[in-house]
Design a protein around this motif. Structure first.
Motif: not given
Length: 146
Positions: A2-9
């Motif tokens: 997911p995009v949110a997880r990508y930005f978080l990592y």
């Protein structure tokens, strides 16, 4: 992912790299002392001369010109009609007589057999070969196409 997880990592990794570089690199050098420049007296001059300003005086009343009186011109007299209408212009023309044509009796025509020429058709060109992406040269049993 997911995009949110990508930005978080990604954000976490970049922040960790920032802290790591801050800890690893030496602190920036102290700036050398220099005399401050009094920037309030710097004046820019240009050789370009701008045109003088145009001032409109709006305190004076607006001058309205008097309404112009339209002079009425007399109507022109109607044109005189010609003695003869334009369609009668060729009334006196003499038509040309067609020359007398002596018609000879028609001769019997001979029937001539026409030769027809036939053009041989060229065979249709073969279908173009398409590049194959098969690594070992084995053909696919199911061909795409009609």
């Amino acid at each position: 992912m997911p995009v949110a997880r990508y930005f978080l990592y990604t954000g976490g990794v970049l922040l960790a790299l920032l802290f790591l570089l801050d800890w690893y690199l030496p602190p920036p050098a102290v700036e050398a002392a220099r005399a401050d420049i009094d920037r309030s007296t710097i004046r820019l001059q240009s050789a370009h001369k701008w045109p003088s300003a145009v001032v409109f005086d709006t305190n004076q009343p607006t001058i309205v010109p008097p309404a112009a009186v339209a002079a009425v011109a007399p109507a022109p007299p109607p044109p005189k009609s010609p003695a003869k209408p334009p369609l009668d212009a060729l009334a006196m023309a003499q038509p040309k007589e067609p020359a007398a044509v002596h018609a000879a009796p028609p001769a019997a025509r001979k029937r001539v057999a026409r030769r027809t020429t036939r053009v041989a058709r060229t065979p249709a060109p073969a279908a173009p070969r398409v590049a194959s992406y098969d690594m070992f040269g084995f053909g696919t049993p199911f061909r795409m196409g009609w």
